[in-house]
Enzyme design. Structure first.
Site, mmCIF file in Angstrom:
data_model
loop_
_atom_site.group_PDB
_atom_site.id
_atom_site.type_symbol
_atom_site.label_atom_id
_atom_site.label_comp_id
_atom_site.label_asym_id
_atom_site.label_seq_id
_atom_site.Cartn_x
_atom_site.Cartn_y
_atom_site.Cartn_z
ATOM 1 N N ASP A 44 0.789 -1.364 0.168
ATOM 2 C CA ASP A 44 0.040 0.020 0.060
ATOM 3 C C ASP A 44 0.679 1.209 0.029
ATOM 4 O O ASP A 44 1.892 1.222 0.801
ATOM 5 C CB ASP A 44 -0.799 -0.059 1.312
ATOM 6 C CG ASP A 44 -2.175 0.875 0.747
ATOM 7 O OD1 ASP A 44 -2.520 1.102 0.018
ATOM 8 O OD2 ASP A 44 -2.549 1.476 2.092
ATOM 9 N N HIS A 50 -4.255 13.548 1.492
ATOM 10 C CA HIS A 50 -4.542 12.641 2.492
ATOM 11 C C HIS A 50 -3.305 12.917 3.669
ATOM 12 O O HIS A 50 -3.675 12.926 4.865
ATOM 13 C CB HIS A 50 -4.745 11.521 2.118
ATOM 14 C CG HIS A 50 -4.819 10.292 3.194
ATOM 15 N ND1 HIS A 50 -5.805 10.142 3.905
ATOM 16 C CD2 HIS A 50 -3.876 9.180 3.553
ATOM 17 C CE1 HIS A 50 -5.663 8.943 4.854
ATOM 18 N NE2 HIS A 50 -4.541 8.518 4.701
ATOM 19 N N ARG A 87 0.117 16.796 13.973
ATOM 20 C CA ARG A 87 1.122 17.865 14.175
ATOM 21 C C ARG A 87 0.587 19.135 13.376
ATOM 22 O O ARG A 87 0.861 19.252 12.241
ATOM 23 C CB ARG A 87 2.555 17.441 13.460
ATOM 24 C CG ARG A 87 3.272 16.025 13.950
ATOM 25 C CD ARG A 87 4.221 15.539 13.062
ATOM 26 N NE ARG A 87 3.970 15.326 11.802
ATOM 27 C CZ ARG A 87 3.359 14.153 11.438
ATOM 28 N NH1 ARG A 87 3.115 13.357 12.431
ATOM 29 N NH2 ARG A 87 2.831 14.125 10.110
ATOM 30 N N ASP A 135 -9.301 -0.021 1.701
ATOM 31 C CA ASP A 135 -8.530 -0.430 2.773
ATOM 32 C C ASP A 135 -9.164 -0.045 4.174
ATOM 33 O O ASP A 135 -8.695 0.939 4.843
ATOM 34 C CB ASP A 135 -7.248 0.155 2.620
ATOM 35 C CG ASP A 135 -6.053 -0.125 3.512
ATOM 36 O OD1 ASP A 135 -6.074 -1.317 3.797
ATOM 37 O OD2 ASP A 135 -5.098 0.765 3.803
ATOM 38 N N LYS A 145 -5.628 -3.006 9.899
ATOM 39 C CA LYS A 145 -5.714 -3.040 8.239
ATOM 40 C C LYS A 145 -6.046 -4.478 7.882
ATOM 41 O O LYS A 145 -6.642 -4.638 6.821
ATOM 42 C CB LYS A 145 -4.403 -2.543 7.686
ATOM 43 C CG LYS A 145 -3.988 -1.274 7.891
ATOM 44 C CD LYS A 145 -4.657 -0.120 6.972
ATOM 45 C CE LYS A 145 -4.155 1.329 7.235
ATOM 46 N NZ LYS A 145 -4.879 2.195 6.328
ATOM 47 N N THR A 168 -5.105 6.418 0.302
ATOM 48 C CA THR A 168 -6.368 7.086 0.361
ATOM 49 C C THR A 168 -6.128 8.365 -0.628
ATOM 50 O O THR A 168 -5.475 9.178 -0.439
ATOM 51 C CB THR A 168 -6.495 7.369 1.730
ATOM 52 O OG1 THR A 168 -6.675 6.320 2.365
ATOM 53 C CG2 THR A 168 -7.801 8.075 1.903
#
Lengths: 461, 461
Positions: free
Chosen positions: B161, B168, B177, B267, B287, B393
């Site tokens: 992946d 994203h 952050r 996912d 996942k 994503t």
């Protein structure tokens, strides 16, 4: 029958009529599985069992009618180029085949003495190896190990690497966070991540130093170049037997039934590539250029005499219920000794003995194989026959038991001196790194795993 | 011949004599591959190509002698239960089969009009579908889509992946952050990590909410329980065609030849499990409980009309040379539209239309598929036919283009209101999440990917 019970196949009095190997890795108490073919010929790969200097060709023995019942079924499942069909069958079949082989290869056993370990009771077994005529039939199914090549014995579906040595995790963590080396999750979660199955290669396969992106010290922009901090990781690999359906976790009390056996595993690591790539999703190209397995799989049943209690350090949290099992606490750990050696190109040329980097034992791991299986599947994840679990680098409690150069040299700061005067922080081209493993204790016969060895070739331009 | 060149199979004037599907996903310009069997019967799984409401049974057509040359070879490779043998053959074979099918299924094409796209020139091709007799022969090889079930069309060896949406990565990073959301490596390294292949399931496969260890807010110790923050991830999947040998990188200029096609990919992610487990080695049990693929693979060749330039934002660093290619800059990105919808159990019961969560396009990704392949193999890692690459994503530049609930609800802080008044931060039991994808632009015929849909079942006790 559970995988950790002793039976006649573990009897330390048993001796085989097959000539022993020089290293003493493959006595009749071991009987590890591999996939081989003769080097000189157009043979197919097929399953075999190591005994002394020889290999029992399972397909040949099965065709010759030397197995019966479940043992014969197991031998047929091991006759092809990958052992996955055998792994799918489960402990009753593995045990029947082991019992049959043990009886046939033992010196001085008569047929009447057999029948334990599921062989007789399950309708399996073998013809008696005790008589001269029968022994000749078996001898015709032996192939000398020196005449064969070995390969990765299993089609690995998915490979997961764990991080089970708290000492390794602490040593690595200390380099980044001296005051707080261990992550808060470590003593609760058997930390694991997915690895690459396609780049798992068998012992003896040389590989090129990987190219990769790195950010040099003080550099503003990264560059592509050969890895400068190439390291090994001293691990063991666990092959999964029968799997589970997606959505159906394996309870810890049943986990042992899903473990087929162990190999030695070197999870080669490019530390400089890893440092630049791993945030936020973990290691990737720093790991998937090559991972070396030993060719022989030592079965869980063969390891029964070397199972030990797991001793969780005083004051550490009790595992959550899904990771806690009385039987696992008493017998879930394995006292498998492990060792790493390094020979530079100059040492190899001059025939010098390899330098021992470290010796440790898998018993120091923080999580047992059963805990790894229970954790891996608690969310419903499906394991399949032939999946490979890496234990993670198996560093022991002291620095001379560390399982990687990044620990032994404190991140490359303190070079190791080799016997000929060469120094090493990380691996250089031409270096040969060999991992070996074995089990020994008073009252049991030593068994060995062979080795996982490879030489580092220069990077490709 | 390169994969992005237009040929007769892309001709927007072409129409098939097969009745179109209601959604308009499968016109003759598409011709995606899948693996199917009739629901009512003891048939084996086999490869097929979607056309309108029908599927061309490739095994049946091949047996009927409807293909010639390389097209026939390709059809034979697609006749089994997984498409890996077809994927291994490479673009010349895929293209010949596509050209043959396009000619045979087109209304009003005569045999003389064919011969492009490698079919005629490679000795491949098909019998003319233009005459009534020939058309009847083809019609006997069609199976109605409504009569079949579809499965994961490929034996996925390894699944990787990636994390190719900078939007994203920024949205997620901002939650942890705020002042420095993007990691320093992001614009240099196509960030990727290994995923679990065994838990990839086909659209329509419901799955249980995963159990897992989480550390509740303010809690001192973790506990095992059902995931409380279950999310989807709107991705595309890329199936690899021919692979590379271990140690032999694929240069970016050749990467296109190794791409077979795209599917839709969800996912599924357990955010609370992920938050507790992912340090320091990345996501694992958060996942691997299920990942949903759409059953049809839209080929790279079918996507040729929808390739676009990759526009790297002004001021961003130029990619390192191994990730930089003029052709890839001009045609390396794909304008694939993607959409996520949610229907609660109540909405499903009442027949209410699903709620659209977001719509975006793959063209906003920061790295092209060719860059992913070049990066994945630069260290020598070997890809194999049937490997799956997830794009990560695919959130777009604005919040309504976000591809996961963790973004749409700002980490669960701002609930979404569904049409019936229900609210959602994360997924609840009974929710059905459907991803769809399609391509459209002026001057080309719209093609669709079908969908990747699944319903969340309650956790198992």
């Amino acid at each position: 029958m559970t995988a950790h019970q002793l039976n006649e196949t573990h009897d330390p009095q048993r001796r085989s009529w097959v000539e022993p190997d020089a290293a003493g890795d493959f006595p009749i108490q071991n009987l590890p599985f591999g996939v081989f073919r003769r080097r000189d010929g157009n043979e197919g790969w097929r399953g075999g069992v190591a005994i002394g200097k020889q290999i029992v060709d399972l397909a040949a023995a099965e065709r010759a009618g030397l197995f019966e019942g479940t043992a014969a079924e197991a031998a047929r499942a091991a006759a092809g180029p990958v052992l996955n069909p055998l792994l799918a069958l489960g402990p009753a079949y593995w045990s029947a085949l082991r019992a049959a082989l043990s009886r046939a290869l033992t010196d001085g056993v008569d047929g009447a003495g057999g029948g334990g370990a599921g062989g007789g009771s399950e309708g399996g077994g073998s013809t008696d190896g005790g008589s001269a005529a029968e022994r000749d039939r078996w001898r015709r199914c032996l192939v000398a190990q020196e005449a064969v090549e070995l390969t990765v014995p299993v089609a690995i579906g998915d490979y997961t690497d764990f991080y089970t040595s708290v000492h390794h995790a602490t040593n690595i963590g200390r380099q980044f966070r001296p005051d707080n080396p261990l992550m808060p999750n470590y003593k609760w979660v058997p930390i694991g991540y997915h690895g690459r199955a396609s780049s798992v290669v068998v012992s003896g396969t040389a590989f090129h130093r990987p190219m990769g992106q790195t950010l040099g010290p003080g550099a503003a922009t990264p560059q592509l170049g050969p890895c400068k901090r190439l390291d090994y990781e001293l691990e063991l690999g666990i092959y999964i037997g029968p799997g589970n359906e997606l959505g159906s976790p394996i309870p810890i009390a049943e986990a042992d039934q899903h473990l087929f056996g162990f190999c030695i595993f070197n999870d080669w690591s490019a530390r400089d590539i890893q440092a630049w790539e791993y945030q936020p999703l973990g290691p990737f190209l720093s790991k998937n250029f090559a991972s070396t397995v030993s060719p022989w799989i030592v079965t869980i049943e063969a390891l029964a005499p070397f199972r030990v209690a797991f001793e969780r350090p005083e004051g550490d949290p009790k595992p959550l219920a899904y990771l806690d099992d009385e039987d696992d606490r008493q017998r879930g750990a394995f006292d498998i000794r492990i060792r790493a050696t390094l020979a530079s190109a100059a040492m190899t040329r001059s025939g010098q003995a390899p330098h021992v980097l470290s010796v440790s034992s898998y018993r120091h791991a923080y999580w047992t194989p059963a805990q790894l299986v229970a954790h891996h599947t608690v969310n419903g994840c499906n394991l399949a026959p032939g999946d490979l679990l890496g234990t993670g680098t198996l560093s022991g409690p002291t620095l001379d038991q560390a399982g990687a150069l990044i620990e032994l040299t404190t991140g490359g700061k303190n070079a190791i001196e080799l016997p000929g005067g060469e120094k090493r922080t990380f691996l250089e081209d031409g270096d040969t790194l060999a991992l070996s493993a074995w089990c020994e204790r008073p009252g049991a016969v030593r068994i060995g795993f062979g080795e996982a060895r490879a030489t580092v070739l220069p990077a490709r331009a």
